[in-house]
Design an enzyme around this catalytic site. Structure first.
Site, short mmCIF file in Angstrom:
data_model
loop_
_atom_site.label_atom_id
_atom_site.label_comp_id
_atom_site.label_asym_id
_atom_site.label_seq_id
_atom_site.Cartn_x
_atom_site.Cartn_y
_atom_site.Cartn_z
N ASP A 50 64.00 -71.38 -10.72
CA ASP A 50 63.09 -72.61 -10.01
C ASP A 50 63.85 -72.31 -9.15
O ASP A 50 65.40 -73.18 -9.39
CB ASP A 50 63.67 -73.45 -11.32
CG ASP A 50 62.58 -74.46 -10.87
OD1 ASP A 50 61.57 -74.84 -9.62
OD2 ASP A 50 62.71 -76.34 -11.26
N HIS A 100 62.55 -84.80 -2.29
CA HIS A 100 63.04 -84.73 -3.80
C HIS A 100 64.35 -84.55 -3.40
O HIS A 100 65.36 -85.18 -4.74
CB HIS A 100 62.62 -83.51 -4.39
CG HIS A 100 62.78 -83.43 -5.97
ND1 HIS A 100 63.13 -84.59 -7.15
CD2 HIS A 100 63.96 -82.23 -5.96
CE1 HIS A 100 63.30 -83.81 -7.81
NE2 HIS A 100 63.70 -82.83 -7.64
N GLU A 111 58.18 -82.67 -14.10
CA GLU A 111 58.35 -82.05 -12.32
C GLU A 111 57.09 -81.66 -12.35
O GLU A 111 56.99 -80.53 -12.62
CB GLU A 111 59.65 -81.30 -12.09
CG GLU A 111 60.88 -82.07 -12.50
CD GLU A 111 61.98 -80.78 -11.48
OE1 GLU A 111 62.25 -80.26 -12.02
OE2 GLU A 111 63.30 -82.17 -11.70
N GLU A 157 54.82 -79.14 -9.95
CA GLU A 157 55.98 -77.82 -9.05
C GLU A 157 54.72 -76.80 -8.60
O GLU A 157 53.61 -76.84 -9.65
CB GLU A 157 57.52 -77.08 -9.36
CG GLU A 157 58.34 -78.35 -9.89
CD GLU A 157 59.35 -77.12 -10.15
OE1 GLU A 157 59.65 -75.99 -9.91
OE2 GLU A 157 59.64 -78.42 -10.96
N ASP A 203 57.52 -78.77 -14.80
CA ASP A 203 58.84 -77.88 -15.36
C ASP A 203 59.79 -79.17 -15.69
O ASP A 203 60.49 -80.31 -15.63
CB ASP A 203 59.82 -77.74 -14.02
CG ASP A 203 61.14 -77.15 -14.27
OD1 ASP A 203 61.45 -76.77 -15.74
OD2 ASP A 203 62.24 -77.43 -13.22
N ARG A 242 66.38 -85.48 -18.42
CA ARG A 242 67.78 -85.89 -17.16
C ARG A 242 68.67 -86.21 -17.64
O ARG A 242 69.60 -86.34 -17.68
CB ARG A 242 67.12 -87.13 -16.58
CG ARG A 242 65.49 -86.60 -16.08
CD ARG A 242 65.42 -85.75 -14.91
NE ARG A 242 64.51 -85.54 -14.13
CZ ARG A 242 64.08 -84.46 -13.11
NH1 ARG A 242 65.45 -83.93 -13.73
NH2 ARG A 242 63.02 -84.55 -12.92
N GLN A 293 70.85 -83.29 -18.53
CA GLN A 293 70.82 -82.74 -17.13
C GLN A 293 72.01 -83.05 -17.39
O GLN A 293 72.83 -82.44 -16.70
CB GLN A 293 69.49 -82.84 -16.61
CG GLN A 293 69.70 -81.97 -15.22
CD GLN A 293 68.01 -82.52 -14.65
OE1 GLN A 293 67.33 -83.08 -14.63
NE2 GLN A 293 68.27 -81.49 -13.67
N LYS A 330 66.23 -78.20 -18.87
CA LYS A 330 65.28 -77.01 -18.28
C LYS A 330 64.46 -76.01 -19.59
O LYS A 330 63.38 -75.99 -19.15
CB LYS A 330 65.25 -77.00 -17.04
CG LYS A 330 65.94 -77.60 -16.43
CD LYS A 330 65.25 -78.17 -15.64
CE LYS A 330 66.09 -79.58 -14.27
NZ LYS A 330 64.60 -80.32 -12.88
N THR A 362 58.69 -75.10 -20.20
CA THR A 362 58.02 -75.42 -18.45
C THR A 362 56.65 -74.76 -19.05
O THR A 362 56.26 -73.58 -19.38
CB THR A 362 58.95 -74.49 -17.31
OG1 THR A 362 60.07 -74.42 -17.80
CG2 THR A 362 58.27 -74.50 -16.07
N GLU A 385 62.01 -90.20 -10.23
CA GLU A 385 61.86 -90.41 -8.76
C GLU A 385 61.07 -91.72 -9.12
O GLU A 385 61.63 -92.92 -7.82
CB GLU A 385 61.53 -89.91 -7.48
CG GLU A 385 62.83 -88.42 -7.53
CD GLU A 385 62.08 -87.20 -6.88
OE1 GLU A 385 61.74 -87.76 -5.98
OE2 GLU A 385 61.93 -86.17 -7.46
MN MN Z 1 61.99 -77.75 -11.65
#
Ligand code: MN
Length: 403
Positions: free
Chosen positions: A121, A128, A192, A194, A226, A230, A233, A246, A250, A351
């Site tokens: 990834d 971002h 996420e 992506e 993904d 948080r 992480q 993570k 996925t 975000e």
């Molecule tokens: Mn990611």
């Protein structure tokens, strides 16, 4: 509006795919083994029996529960099959041959489309990376020093890449709690949005793949969610990067859209400053005008634009192999979260809600900071196609289950 007019095949309004995407996936019907199909309109073309009847060279690759044998054939074979498919769905003379092998999409079960050989990834979206820098490291420059010099990435976990529709169990782990540390279910579960790139033809160990060789190796594109915890992480990621925050899941979309379907979506990438190292200099434009859409419990909360990504997938592949590392058939590398510069273009809820400080109101009136149990997220995308009409890249969806 999808191009629905130039086929003997009736493509209903609102069908998942028009004539020009022709994505590949793995499907099964009641009582039959999973095998490779191509999607058009609201149908799946059962490729194995058609290829057998036509005596298509290499056609045995479709009678498999994974796209990998097809992916391994390489670009000349991919192009030949795509040409054959386009002819099958557009030439009236082929109708009697094809019709018996059309399976209504609603009668199929879709499976993981390819065996994920490895998963990487990246972190290639400037908006971002700057947002995350401001949230996680408010006292440091928002972009890490290396960010403008190379596409930053990490190795993820291929075994937990799951197909769209899989339930996502809320992960548990360690996180900061006041002055101490606590173990428990994540309280900051996030997405996420992506775009993922699927490697077909492998490369040789010790021989870097050049930027200009991207299309020889990469077959196509999937949409990626993904999922990210948080709180886990934020506690674990220094100094080696994401790990358990993570690797629990996925999700990828079930239909792999060939790179050839995205010819009309190619755009110049943004200007780079400073000039990248030689092995990262573009030889042709591989920016892609893919427009994503994030839906949270039925409310569209964001529309992230892929066209502004700082590093292209061609540069990412060149970087991934510049040390001599080889890529294998079925390898997946994802772009990194796609975000625009304004709130309703954010590709993560971190975000979108600014780390939970600014909740989102969904259309049912409920407020959200991060994902709650039972929440469903769908990521969709379109891109410019031939004759000014958009093509669909399908969708990836997932629902959160309690820890
Ligand atoms: Mn990611």
């Amino acid at each position: 509006m999808t191009d629905r007019t130039k086929s003997w095949l009736e493509i209903p309004e609102g069908a998942p795919f028009g004539l020009h995407t022709l994505p590949y996936g793995v499907f099964s019907t009641e009582g039959e083994d999973p095998r490779v199909g191509a999607a058009v309109g609201d149908c799946v073309i059962d490729l194995a029996p058609l290829a057998a009847v036509e005596g298509l060279e290499g056609g045995h690759v479709f009678n498999q529960p994974s796209l990998n044998p097809f992916l391994a054939l390489g670009r000349p074979a991919w192009e030949a099959v795509r040409g054959w498919l386009l002819e099958l769905v557009t030439a009236e003379s082929r109708r009697d041959l094809v019709e018996p092998h059309l399976v209504p999409l609603e009668a199929t079960r879709l499976h993981m489309p390819f065996d994920v050989a490895d998963y990487v990834d990246f972190y290639s979206c400037q908006a971002h990376a700057e947002n995350v820098g401001k949230i996680f490291r408010p006292d440091s420059p928002s972009l890490p020093t290396a960010w403008r010099h190379l596409p930053i990435g990490y190795h993820g976990r291929s075994a937990t890449v799951v197909p769209s529709g899989s339930e996502i169990v809320r992960p548990s782990g360690l996180r900061r709690a006041g002055d101490g540390v606590a173990f428990g279910p994540s309280t900051r579960l996030d997405i996420e949005a992506e775009v993922g790139f699927v490697v077909g033809a492998p490369s040789e160990l010790g021989r870097p793949v050049k930027v200009g060789e991207f299309a020889d190796h990469v077959f196509g594109v999937v949409l990626v969610n993904d999922w990210s915890a948080r709180d886990i992480q934020a506690f674990e990621y220094v100094p080696l990067g994401p790990f358990l925050g993570k690797s629990f899941a996925t999700s990828v979309s079930p239909w792999v859209v060939p790179l050839s379907a995205l010819e009309h979506a190619r755009v110049e990438p943004p200007a780079r400053d400073p000039e990248p190292a030689g092995y990262l200099v573009d030889t042709e434009p591989w920016g892609l005008d893919i427009r994503l859409e994030v839906e949270w419990n039925g409310t569209v909360v964001s529309r992230p634009p892929f066209a502004d990504m700082y590093w292209t997938p061609a540069q990412q592949l060149a970087h991934l192999t510049v040390n001599g590392a080889a890529v294998r058939t079925g390898e997946l590398y994802a772009s990194g979260t796609v975000s625009g510069t304004v709130k309703d273009e954010c590709g993560s809820f971190l975000e979108l809600t600014w780390n939970g400080d600014d909740p989102v109101i969904l259309t049912d009136g409920s407020r959200r900071r991060f994902l709650e149990d039972g929440d469903a997220v769908t990521i969709r995308a379109t891109a410019p196609g031939p004759e000014g009409l958009p093509i669909s890249l399908g969708a990836v969806t997932g629902t959160i289950r309690p820890a």
